[in-house]
Design a protein around this motif. Structure first.
Motif, PDB file in Angstrom:
ATOM      1  N   VAL A   7       0.838  -1.204   0.000  1.00  0.00           N
ATOM      2  CA  VAL A   7       0.000   0.000   0.000  1.00  0.00           C
ATOM      3  C   VAL A   7       0.871   1.252   0.000  1.00  0.00           C
ATOM      4  N   PHE A   8       1.946   1.224   0.792  1.00  0.00           N
ATOM      5  CA  PHE A   8       2.883   2.348   0.827  1.00  0.00           C
ATOM      6  C   PHE A   8       3.480   2.592  -0.555  1.00  0.00           C
ATOM      7  N   LEU A   9       3.905   1.509  -1.220  1.00  0.00           N
ATOM      8  CA  LEU A   9       4.491   1.633  -2.555  1.00  0.00           C
ATOM      9  C   LEU A   9       3.488   2.207  -3.542  1.00  0.00           C
ATOM     10  N   PHE A  10       2.247   1.737  -3.464  1.00  0.00           N
ATOM     11  CA  PHE A  10       1.211   2.207  -4.400  1.00  0.00           C
ATOM     12  C   PHE A  10       0.953   3.701  -4.229  1.00  0.00           C
ATOM     13  N   ILE A  16       4.012  10.710  -6.164  1.00  0.00           N
ATOM     14  CA  ILE A  16       5.244  11.220  -6.773  1.00  0.00           C
ATOM     15  C   ILE A  16       5.098  11.336  -8.290  1.00  0.00           C
ATOM     16  N   GLY A  17       4.562  10.301  -8.924  1.00  0.00           N
ATOM     17  CA  GLY A  17       4.385  10.332 -10.378  1.00  0.00           C
ATOM     18  C   GLY A  17       3.399  11.393 -10.822  1.00  0.00           C
ATOM     19  N   THR A  18       2.306  11.526 -10.078  1.00  0.00           N
ATOM     20  CA  THR A  18       1.285  12.523 -10.435  1.00  0.00           C
ATOM     21  C   THR A  18       1.814  13.939 -10.273  1.00  0.00           C
ATOM     22  N   VAL A  19       2.533  14.186  -9.192  1.00  0.00           N
ATOM     23  CA  VAL A  19       3.099  15.520  -8.966  1.00  0.00           C
ATOM     24  C   VAL A  19       4.097  15.869 -10.067  1.00  0.00           C
ATOM     25  N   ALA A  20       4.965  14.928 -10.413  1.00  0.00           N
ATOM     26  CA  ALA A  20       5.946  15.169 -11.481  1.00  0.00           C
ATOM     27  C   ALA A  20       5.252  15.428 -12.813  1.00  0.00           C
ATOM     28  N   PHE A 148      16.569  -3.304 -18.179  1.00  0.00           N
ATOM     29  CA  PHE A 148      15.457  -3.867 -18.954  1.00  0.00           C
ATOM     30  C   PHE A 148      14.141  -3.211 -18.555  1.00  0.00           C
ATOM     31  N   PHE A 149      13.932  -3.096 -17.257  1.00  0.00           N
ATOM     32  CA  PHE A 149      12.685  -2.486 -16.788  1.00  0.00           C
ATOM     33  C   PHE A 149      12.572  -1.036 -17.228  1.00  0.00           C
ATOM     34  N   MET A 150      13.644  -0.277 -17.041  1.00  0.00           N
ATOM     35  CA  MET A 150      13.597   1.142 -17.355  1.00  0.00           C
ATOM     36  C   MET A 150      13.467   1.402 -18.858  1.00  0.00           C
ATOM     37  N   VAL A 151      13.999   0.522 -19.693  1.00  0.00           N
ATOM     38  CA  VAL A 151      13.948   0.740 -21.147  1.00  0.00           C
ATOM     39  C   VAL A 151      12.754   0.027 -21.773  1.00  0.00           C
ATOM     40  N   VAL A 152      12.684  -1.282 -21.618  1.00  0.00           N
ATOM     41  CA  VAL A 152      11.670  -2.069 -22.327  1.00  0.00           C
ATOM     42  C   VAL A 152      10.276  -1.847 -21.757  1.00  0.00           C
ATOM     43  N   VAL A 153      10.149  -1.975 -20.439  1.00  0.00           N
ATOM     44  CA  VAL A 153       8.823  -1.821 -19.831  1.00  0.00           C
ATOM     45  C   VAL A 153       8.315  -0.394 -19.989  1.00  0.00           C
ATOM     46  N   THR A 154       9.201   0.581 -19.814  1.00  0.00           N
ATOM     47  CA  THR A 154       8.786   1.971 -20.014  1.00  0.00           C
ATOM     48  C   THR A 154       8.358   2.209 -21.461  1.00  0.00           C
ATOM     49  N   THR A 155       9.046   1.610 -22.408  1.00  0.00           N
ATOM     50  CA  THR A 155       8.676   1.747 -23.816  1.00  0.00           C
ATOM     51  C   THR A 155       7.284   1.190 -24.073  1.00  0.00           C
ATOM     52  N   ILE A 156       6.998   0.023 -23.512  1.00  0.00           N
ATOM     53  CA  ILE A 156       5.666  -0.586 -23.682  1.00  0.00           C
ATOM     54  C   ILE A 156       4.594   0.319 -23.084  1.00  0.00           C
ATOM     55  N   VAL A 179       9.496   8.837 -13.714  1.00  0.00           N
ATOM     56  CA  VAL A 179       9.572   9.153 -12.284  1.00  0.00           C
ATOM     57  C   VAL A 179       8.979   8.014 -11.460  1.00  0.00           C
ATOM     58  N   ALA A 180       7.806   7.534 -11.866  1.00  0.00           N
ATOM     59  CA  ALA A 180       7.151   6.445 -11.142  1.00  0.00           C
ATOM     60  C   ALA A 180       7.985   5.168 -11.202  1.00  0.00           C
ATOM     61  N   ASN A 181       8.496   4.840 -12.384  1.00  0.00           N
ATOM     62  CA  ASN A 181       9.295   3.621 -12.527  1.00  0.00           C
ATOM     63  C   ASN A 181      10.604   3.698 -11.755  1.00  0.00           C
ATOM     64  N   THR A 182      11.217   4.861 -11.768  1.00  0.00           N
ATOM     65  CA  THR A 182      12.463   5.044 -11.006  1.00  0.00           C
ATOM     66  C   THR A 182      12.218   4.876  -9.520  1.00  0.00           C
ATOM     67  N   TRP A 183      11.178   5.494  -9.025  1.00  0.00           N
ATOM     68  CA  TRP A 183      10.853   5.393  -7.603  1.00  0.00           C
ATOM     69  C   TRP A 183      10.571   3.942  -7.209  1.00  0.00           C
ATOM     70  N   GLN A 184       9.748   3.253  -7.997  1.00  0.00           N
ATOM     71  CA  GLN A 184       9.404   1.868  -7.681  1.00  0.00           C
ATOM     72  C   GLN A 184      10.640   0.975  -7.664  1.00  0.00           C
ATOM     73  N   LEU A 185      11.502   1.172  -8.645  1.00  0.00           N
ATOM     74  CA  LEU A 185      12.694   0.332  -8.770  1.00  0.00           C
ATOM     75  C   LEU A 185      13.673   0.562  -7.620  1.00  0.00           C
ATOM     76  N   LEU A 186      13.879   1.821  -7.265  1.00  0.00           N
ATOM     77  CA  LEU A 186      14.895   2.139  -6.263  1.00  0.00           C
ATOM     78  C   LEU A 186      14.407   1.981  -4.824  1.00  0.00           C
ATOM     79  N   VAL A 187      13.099   1.970  -4.628  1.00  0.00           N
ATOM     80  CA  VAL A 187      12.595   1.823  -3.264  1.00  0.00           C
ATOM     81  C   VAL A 187      12.289   0.372  -2.936  1.00  0.00           C
TER      82      VAL A 187
END
Length: 211
Positions: A7-10, A16-20, A148-156, A179-187
């Motif tokens: 829930v915290f991650l969601f 963060i993504g919406t604000v950005a 892979f996540f940052m390039v391929v998944v973001t592209t999709i 922004v959302a993908n970076t936050w999810q990956l790094l947290v």
């Protein structure tokens, strides 16, 4: 990872993504939104927030989908090394496809592919930076999956905007996604850390008899 952490991650990702996305959307069409606000019109203002939140939710869906795909990949190929090599090949295809298909769709007569290489190149550079940070905070084995996540998944996730030849749309969509993908990956690895591991050093220190 328990329900509280999910829930915290969601919610943190959504905020963060919406604000950005809102900030970029507001800046890109700054004068129009200022005029609307001065005239008491808030429709455009609200639409930026809604649009940014939609892209953020798409990023969250992509993230959890990739976690599943990654596990399937490890299970099918039975080798981390082989799965990483396959991911590298898919990354190369994804970057090439962004350039090739956008050139086919939007290039004017006689226009080369070089100009269409800018988007995939920038995405690759950003992905490399995030993957490096992820590997430094965890281990080198996380570099390829993170890239892979940052390039391929973001592209999709970005496909609806990539199908349009609209720079504003491309910018206002990619920012909340990245922004959302970076936050999810790094947290994520921080959420997996157990309190026991963090406090183990302190416990051992307290357990040692004082001289």
């Amino acid at each position: 990872m328990n329900t509280r952490k999910v829930v915290f991650l969601f919610y943190t990702t959504l905020i963060i993504g919406t604000v950005a996305g809102f900030l970029v959307g507001f800046i890109v069409d700054f004068q129009t939104h200022i005029n609307d606000l001065s005239n008491g019109q808030f429709g455009g203002f609200i639409m930026i927030i809604i649009t940014a939140s939609i892209w953020t939710v798409i990023a969250q869906m992509g993230f959890f989908a990739y976690l599943t795909v990654h596990r399937f990949g490890l299970g099918i190929f039975k080798s981390v090394s082989l799965w990483n090599k396959i991911q590298v090949v898919i990354i190369a295809f994804a970057l090439f496809d962004i350039m090739f298909f956008r050139h086919m769709a939007f290039a004017e007569e006689g226009e080369g592919m070089l100009g269409f290489a800018v988007l995939p190149l920038l995405l690759l550079i950003y992905g490399l930076i995030v993957a490096y940070i992820k590997s430094k905070e965890t281990n080198m084995g996380a570099f390829i999956p993170a890239l892979f996540f940052m390039v391929v998944v973001t592209t999709i996730e970005w496909i609806p905007a990539l199908r349009e030849n609209d720079t504003t749309f491309l910018i206002t969509s990619i920012v909340p996604l990245l922004v959302a993908n970076t936050w999810q990956l790094l947290v994520l690895h921080h959420l997996h850390e157990s309190p026991g591991k963090k406090n183990s050093g302190n416990v051992k220190a307290k357990a040692q008899p004082q001289k």
